[in-house]
Scaffold this active site. Structure first.
Site, mmCIF file in Angstrom:
data_model
loop_
_atom_site.group_PDB
_atom_site.id
_atom_site.type_symbol
_atom_site.label_atom_id
_atom_site.label_comp_id
_atom_site.label_asym_id
_atom_site.label_seq_id
_atom_site.Cartn_x
_atom_site.Cartn_y
_atom_site.Cartn_z
ATOM 1 N N TYR A 80 0.842 -1.203 0.000
ATOM 2 C CA TYR A 80 0.000 0.000 0.000
ATOM 3 C C TYR A 80 0.876 1.252 0.000
ATOM 4 C CZ TYR A 80 -2.867 3.660 2.168
ATOM 5 O OH TYR A 80 -3.488 4.834 2.463
ATOM 6 N N LYS B 64 1.739 4.576 -2.794
ATOM 7 C CA LYS B 64 1.689 6.013 -2.494
ATOM 8 C C LYS B 64 3.046 6.672 -2.757
ATOM 9 C CE LYS B 64 -2.594 6.092 -1.002
ATOM 10 N NZ LYS B 64 -3.670 6.701 -1.779
HETATM 11 N N1 LIG Z 1 -8.390 6.973 6.159
HETATM 12 C C1 LIG Z 1 -7.122 7.168 6.457
HETATM 13 O O1 LIG Z 1 -6.746 7.161 7.646
HETATM 14 C C2 LIG Z 1 -6.114 7.411 5.367
HETATM 15 C C3 LIG Z 1 -4.781 7.651 5.731
HETATM 16 C C4 LIG Z 1 -3.854 7.868 4.732
HETATM 17 C C5 LIG Z 1 -4.231 7.885 3.411
HETATM 18 N N2 LIG Z 1 -5.516 7.618 3.070
HETATM 19 C C6 LIG Z 1 -5.873 7.628 1.643
HETATM 20 O O2 LIG Z 1 -6.933 8.525 1.431
HETATM 21 C C7 LIG Z 1 -7.757 8.072 0.355
HETATM 22 C C8 LIG Z 1 -9.192 7.998 0.840
HETATM 23 O O3 LIG Z 1 -9.224 7.075 1.913
HETATM 24 P P1 LIG Z 1 -10.555 6.674 2.679
HETATM 25 O O4 LIG Z 1 -10.152 6.373 4.061
HETATM 26 O O5 LIG Z 1 -11.609 7.664 2.417
HETATM 27 O O6 LIG Z 1 -10.875 5.283 1.978
HETATM 28 P P2 LIG Z 1 -12.209 4.765 1.283
HETATM 29 O O7 LIG Z 1 -11.904 3.366 0.867
HETATM 30 O O8 LIG Z 1 -13.389 5.027 2.132
HETATM 31 O O9 LIG Z 1 -12.302 5.703 -0.001
HETATM 32 C C9 LIG Z 1 -11.818 5.347 -1.260
HETATM 33 C C10 LIG Z 1 -13.012 5.396 -2.203
HETATM 34 O O10 LIG Z 1 -12.532 5.201 -3.522
HETATM 35 C C11 LIG Z 1 -13.428 4.365 -4.197
HETATM 36 N N3 LIG Z 1 -12.656 3.761 -5.299
HETATM 37 C C12 LIG Z 1 -11.650 2.855 -5.234
HETATM 38 N N4 LIG Z 1 -11.159 2.630 -6.450
HETATM 39 C C13 LIG Z 1 -11.853 3.421 -7.312
HETATM 40 C C14 LIG Z 1 -11.791 3.646 -8.703
HETATM 41 N N5 LIG Z 1 -10.931 3.014 -9.486
HETATM 42 N N6 LIG Z 1 -12.660 4.521 -9.250
HETATM 43 C C15 LIG Z 1 -13.569 5.190 -8.494
HETATM 44 N N7 LIG Z 1 -13.681 5.014 -7.160
HETATM 45 C C16 LIG Z 1 -12.807 4.145 -6.585
HETATM 46 C C17 LIG Z 1 -13.949 3.390 -3.178
HETATM 47 O O11 LIG Z 1 -15.200 2.850 -3.540
HETATM 48 C C18 LIG Z 1 -14.028 4.278 -1.951
HETATM 49 O O12 LIG Z 1 -15.309 4.863 -1.839
HETATM 50 C C19 LIG Z 1 -7.193 6.734 -0.086
HETATM 51 O O13 LIG Z 1 -6.346 6.936 -1.191
HETATM 52 C C20 LIG Z 1 -6.363 6.292 1.111
HETATM 53 O O14 LIG Z 1 -5.304 5.470 0.728
HETATM 54 C C21 LIG Z 1 -6.470 7.394 4.020
#
Ligand SMILES: NC(=O)c1ccc[n+]([C@@H]2O[C@H](COP(=O)([O-])OP(=O)(O)OC[C@H]3O[C@@H](n4cnc5c(N)ncnc54)[C@H](O)[C@@H]3O)[C@@H](O)[C@H]2O)c1
Length: 320
Positions: A138, A142
């Site tokens: 993962y 990034k």
């Molecule tokens: N939540 C955290 O603590 C955290 C920390 C660091 C980084 N992130 C990053 O932030 C971003 C958002 O994270 P989140 O926690 O909201 O996760 P999440 O899984 O709730 O949101 C990601 C969304 O993207 C959608 N998705 C995935 N692939 C797709 C595609 N090809 N086309 C369209 N939609 C797609 C999923 O259905 C989901 O709704 C991610 O990239 C994650 O890696 C999150």
């Protein structure tokens, strides 16, 4: 009004961004609903069920001023077993497709989610200039985003590309993430069901727990600024480390149900992050960011939300 396309807009962070910014910007949420839920979005927000890897789906948004790219394979366990190849392809293909689409449509900036997972067990506090060696697939995706963003900007400097290394984000709308959700949400859900939250090891491991509203603040500041960045990355956190023991205690207090954590031997033998605490001086200085949500308040709010959901669930069970 600025027009902002949010990929992954029905997910946890995406839906919070869309709901909190819907009066400020013309927001369009695009999501393939792999994990997200359209019900996370407030009424009136334009939703496109589509894939960020597909130009024809992005085209449905029309030209936009900004893209916030949050779609992708959003946590380390999703890359395990059969998820490996799909996990990489989804994240990498969606990012590159979004960059190409955005540039060709005259987008001013692409803002994307990187992660604190890049830092692994680096010395604390975590600063953007540290050397990083990702401990899992993962985090590798990034790191690839960050390098690809920098290369892309060298060739096409007219479009800024800004990455945010989110720390450990918590807040409403994580239900669809289930086992991949933040520990605060998972502990809350367990305690609301009368179960003990499970802590790996002694509970002294720390995370920089950041309320999703502060993450939204950081993204908004990047949209609003007139500064030119080229390609750059910023931490978004609170600048504070909190142990899982402290979280369990705060939740016990907020629930008032006397449920205490259960401790088990840590099953994660490799790459487990022991401590996380962001240095946020760069984002403060450059973008004027200031975390606003105190952890105690964020936790209380989370517990209240879970209690309300529980009441709703119980009354609809009775109706059946
Ligand atoms: N939540 C955290 O603590 C955290 C920390 C660091 C980084 N992130 C990053 O932030 C971003 C958002 O994270 P989140 O926690 O909201 O996760 P999440 O899984 O709730 O949101 C990601 C969304 O993207 C959608 N998705 C995935 N692939 C797709 C595609 N090809 N086309 C369209 N939609 C797609 C999923 O259905 C989901 O709704 C991610 O990239 C994650 O890696 C999150």
């Amino acid at each position: 009004m600025k027009k902002v396309l949010v990929t992954g807009g029905a997910g946890f962070i995406g839906s919070n961004f869309c709901n909190l910014c819907k009066d400020k910007y013309e927001v369009i949420a695009l999501d393939n609903l792999f994990l997200g839920d359209e019900a996370n979005l407030d009424k009136g927000i334009k939703f496109i069920k589509g894939d960020a890897c597909k130009t024809e789906d992005l085209d449905k948004a029309g030209p936009v001023d900004f893209v916030v790219h949050l779609a992708g394979t959003s946590s380390a366990p999703m890359f395990m077993g059969n998820g490996l190849v799909k996990g990489y392809v989804n994240s990498v293909e969606s990012f590159l497709t979004v960059l190409e689409w955005a540039r060709k449509n005259g987008t001013k900036k692409v803002i994307y989610a990187s992660t604190s997972s890049l830092y692994g067990n680096n010395p604390l506090p975590l600063t953007e200039d540290q050397h990083v060696t990702p401990l899992n697939h993962y985090a590798v995706t990034k790191e690839l985003y960050e390098h690809a963003g920098a290369c892309y900007n060298k060739v096409y400097p007219e479009m800024d590309i800004i990455g945010f290394r989110f720390m450990s984000v918590y807040g409403p709308h994580e239900e669809a993430k289930g086992e991949f959700a933040n520990l605060i949400s998972q502990f809350c859900w367990d305690m609301a069901r009368g179960l003990q939250p499970v802590i790996y090891g002694d509970g002294e491991q720390t995370r920089d727990f950041t309320n999703v509203r502060d993450v939204v603040q950081g993204i908004t500041l990047a949209i609003e600024t007139n500064k030119k960045f080229g390609a750059d990355v910023f931490n978004i956190g609170t600048g504070r480390a909190t142990s899982l023991n402290e979280i369990a205690e705060a939740l016990e207090k907020a629930f008032g149900n006397g449920i205490q954590a259960k401790y088990i031997e840590n099953p994660v033998k490799e790459g487990y992050v022991k401590g996380q605490w962001a240095d946020i001086s760069k984002i403060k200085e450059v973008l004027g960011y200031e975390p606003k949500i105190k952890l105690e308040d964020g936790i209380k709010e989370q517990v209240e939300n879970v209690k309300i959901d529980r009441i709703r669930q119980t009354s609809s069970d009775k109706l059946r």
